[in-house]
Design a protein around this motif. Structure first.
Motif, PDB file in Angstrom:
ATOM      1  N   VAL A  38       0.834  -1.201   0.000  1.00  0.00           N
ATOM      2  CA  VAL A  38       0.000   0.000   0.000  1.00  0.00           C
ATOM      3  C   VAL A  38       0.866   1.247   0.000  1.00  0.00           C
ATOM      4  O   VAL A  38       0.574   2.233  -0.674  1.00  0.00           O
ATOM      5  CB  VAL A  38      -0.958  -0.006   1.209  1.00  0.00           C
ATOM      6  N   ALA A  39       1.917   1.244   0.793  1.00  0.00           N
ATOM      7  CA  ALA A  39       2.866   2.363   0.838  1.00  0.00           C
ATOM      8  C   ALA A  39       4.200   1.818   1.297  1.00  0.00           C
ATOM      9  O   ALA A  39       4.256   0.947   2.175  1.00  0.00           O
ATOM     10  CB  ALA A  39       2.378   3.458   1.774  1.00  0.00           C
ATOM     11  N   ALA A  40       5.282   2.325   0.713  1.00  0.00           N
ATOM     12  CA  ALA A  40       6.616   1.820   1.041  1.00  0.00           C
ATOM     13  C   ALA A  40       7.516   2.974   1.465  1.00  0.00           C
ATOM     14  O   ALA A  40       7.568   4.015   0.796  1.00  0.00           O
ATOM     15  CB  ALA A  40       7.228   1.096  -0.163  1.00  0.00           C
ATOM     16  N   GLY A  41       8.228   2.782   2.604  1.00  0.00           N
ATOM     17  CA  GLY A  41       9.223   3.740   3.051  1.00  0.00           C
ATOM     18  C   GLY A  41       8.661   5.094   3.409  1.00  0.00           C
ATOM     19  O   GLY A  41       9.211   6.117   2.999  1.00  0.00           O
ATOM     20  N   VAL A  42       7.567   5.123   4.194  1.00  0.00           N
ATOM     21  CA  VAL A  42       6.938   6.387   4.574  1.00  0.00           C
ATOM     22  C   VAL A  42       7.001   6.550   6.087  1.00  0.00           C
ATOM     23  O   VAL A  42       7.243   5.606   6.831  1.00  0.00           O
ATOM     24  CB  VAL A  42       5.471   6.449   4.089  1.00  0.00           C
TER      25      VAL A  42
END
Length: 605
Positions: A38-42
């Motif tokens: 869904v989201a990477a590295g946030v």
């Protein structure tokens, strides 16, 4: 994969992994059970933003949104303060403008507006029993209902969807876009508690004012941080092996256009931006609106995967310093509504003029004298006012009423009128007239078109313990040979519902094709056959003076042994006389398959 296995074992929809830099990667399981990043590295706050967005788009609809009972979801029970609510009259006016601008076959007189948490439900009323809580079942199936938010966003839904579900989902979407940041929630809770304690005391009011202020730097940081997951979601829409993409989002509160292209070497692929990602972009724009410059008019994203250098992301907020390209420019009333929702200290002069020109009455013209040659009309892309042209509705239906059989003769345009279309399809601007069809950045002149195809398809998804879900797809393609590599314009529409109405844009294009394109194509093909040539339609069906042949399946039949072609469920069937099974079938999605019946009628002795 360990993460998804852990998620399945824990019966959770999300798994978050934190690396050594304290950055979070969020894995989510969608409504169908498939896992994805869904989201990477946030950072933590962005991870929570995206988790909530994913939950809203994938799982919230399977709860009971819009009901009085709370489900515990953070977007439940959110309503607009009374002093920020839009008047019912304005909601109706916005819907009337939408109907007229898009040429919808829908009444504009006698519309009513019913209030719900996030705005107004605007519709043409029918006689039903208001005391019956299931009265919505008596509404015409598939009739459009327009949901209007207090900020001016309009979402067209269907009366076949129970109003509590449609309104609840719409409310949750608005609540997500406009929800305060995490720290502001805490401050708001502190304010409420302080007010409660102060009102319970016997002494004079101790708190005269209370201001919740978030620094501009924090707002800019949150808006900027959301660009990474937006880019990651867009990247998943590309074909395998792409090396760069470019995305443009042209948004206001009431209208949105998104254009997305991927490159794989020299090959370019257009992609559709789904509504779920548009919701995330809408949230980012709302955060950006709180920065001193106000909300962007266009957001431009590009990613280039260089050899050995990793992915390079480029972003740009466009505040309208220069006029927008025609295919990104929205109607003037959308910018007017956006300025009302997001006031800003400065509006570009060209945009002010664009809005002002739309308010000027159209000049009266004198009809040409009898026998005089009419003057050329400006194309939609040349018009000074980009307000979508109101298109008279054209109904195309088969004799049986089957929407997948778009072969019936269209209703002709009124004498002396030139049909024009200026609207959006799947977030991309669509313009058409008797000279040109333009969809996004692609355009083709009708007199250069060599083939046409169009289809209407309904897909039914049966789910255990849940109602059957119906999704409808309409396509319209025109182009030049060679079929796979030649220049073409491909337009697609989709809408849910068992009895969904045909999109007016799709209907307009078919009318345009039947009136201005197909007669030319048919005449040209007939002339070539009578000249002694062999022509090919639908990819493999060959017509000649001797009859019809095909290479796969292989056959060759003289005219005397062929029955008139039949059309059923979007399939043209060619039969040998006296044989029930067709010798060949051609879907209407194949190039010029729609011309087969007319070719037979013209060429068969």
């Amino acid at each position: 994969m360990e993460v998804t296995a852990f998620g399945d074992e824990s019966r959770t929809n999300y798994v978050s992994v934190v690396d050594e830099r304290d950055l979070t990667t969020v894995y989510g399981r969608d409504a169908g059970g498939a896992w994805s990043v869904v989201a990477a590295g946030v950072d933590d706050e962005t991870a929570e933003e995206v988790r909530l967005w994913f939950d809203l788009t994938q799982h919230y609809g399977f709860q009971t949104p819009g009901s009085d009972a709370e489900t515990g979801h953070p977007l439940d029970g959110v309503s607009t303060p009374e002093d920020e609510q839009m008047p019912a009259e304005r909601a109706i006016r916005l819907v009337v403008e939408r109907i007229q601008a898009r040429g919808l076959d829908y009444p504009v007189q006698g519309l009513v507006a019913d209030r719900f948490k996030a705005g107004w439900s605007v519709y043409a009323p029918v006689d039903i029993d208001d005391s019956d809580p299931m009265a919505f079942r008596d509404m015409p199936v598939g009739r459009s209902v327009f949901l209007v938010s207090d900020a001016g966003r309009i979402k067209e839904t269907s009366s076949s969807i129970p109003p509590p579900a449609a309104e609840g989902m719409f409310t949750a979407e608005e609540a997500y876009v406009r929800r305060p940041l995490a720290g502001e929630n805490s401050m708001a809770d502190l304010w409420n508690e302080a007010m409660r304690l102060d009102s319970a005391s016997d002494g004079p009011l101790a708190i005269a004012s209370f201001t919740i202020d978030t620094p501009d730097e924090a707002i800019a940081e949150r808006a900027s941080a959301l660009l990474a997951p937006i880019t990651q979601q867009v990247a998943q829409l590309g074909p395998p092996g792409w090396d760069r993409f470019s995305a443009v989002f042209s948004f206001t509160v009431g209208a949105e256009v998104a254009q997305l292209q991927f490159w794989s070497g020299n090959q370019v692929t257009d992609a559709r931006v789904p509504e779920q990602i548009a919701l995330l972009v809408r949230r980012q724009r709302h955060l950006a609106a709180r920065m001193p410059a106000g909300p962007w008019w266009r957001l431009l994203l590009s990613v280039n995967i260089g050899a050995g250098t990793g992915a390079q992301l480029s972003t740009d907020y466009d505040y309208g310093d220069r006029p927008f390209p025609d295919d990104h420019l929205l109607a003037a009333d959308h910018y007017r509504d956006d300025l009302a929702a997001y006031p800003r200290p400065h509006t570009p002069a060209w945009l002010t003029e664009h809005i002002a020109n739309a308010d000027k009455p159209a000049p009266r013209t004198t009809p040409p004298a009898t026998g005089a040659k009419p003057q050329n009309q400006p194309l939609p892309s040349q018009a000074s006012d980009a307000r979508p042209a109101a298109v008279a509705p054209h109904n195309i239906a088969s004799p049986s009423g089957d929407p997948s059989n778009p072969m019936a003769s269209p209703r002709p345009s009124r004498p002396g009128t030139v049909p024009r279309l200026d609207t959006t399809a799947d977030w991309t601007r669509l313009q058409a007239d008797p000279q040109t069809i333009t969809y996004g950045k692609k355009s083709i002149a009708l007199d250069q078109v060599e083939w046409v195809s169009y289809t209407a398809t309904q897909v039914a998804e049966k789910r255990f313990l849940f109602p059957t879900f119906y999704q409808n797809y309409w396509t319209f393609h025109v182009g030049q040979y060679p079929y796979y590599s030649g220049h073409k314009v491909a337009v697609s529409f989709s809408k849910g519902g068992r009895h969904a109405e045909q999109p007016q844009g799709w209907t307009f294009l078919i009318n345009l094709s039947k009136q201005y394109l197909e007669p030319r194509l048919l005449d040209d093909l007939i002339t070539r056959v009578r000249r002694g040539e062999t022509i090919t339609v639908a990819g493999s069906v060959e017509f000649s003076q001797d009859g019809i042949a095909c290479t796969k399946p292989r056959f060759s039949l003289p005219w005397a042994s062929i029955s008139p072609p039949t059309l059923h469920n979007g399939i043209v069937s060619i039969h040998q006389t006296g044989v029930e099974k067709p010798v060949v079938t051609a879907p209407l999605s194949h190039p010029n398959a729609v011309l087969i019946p007319d070719l037979f009628n013209a060429l068969a002795p």
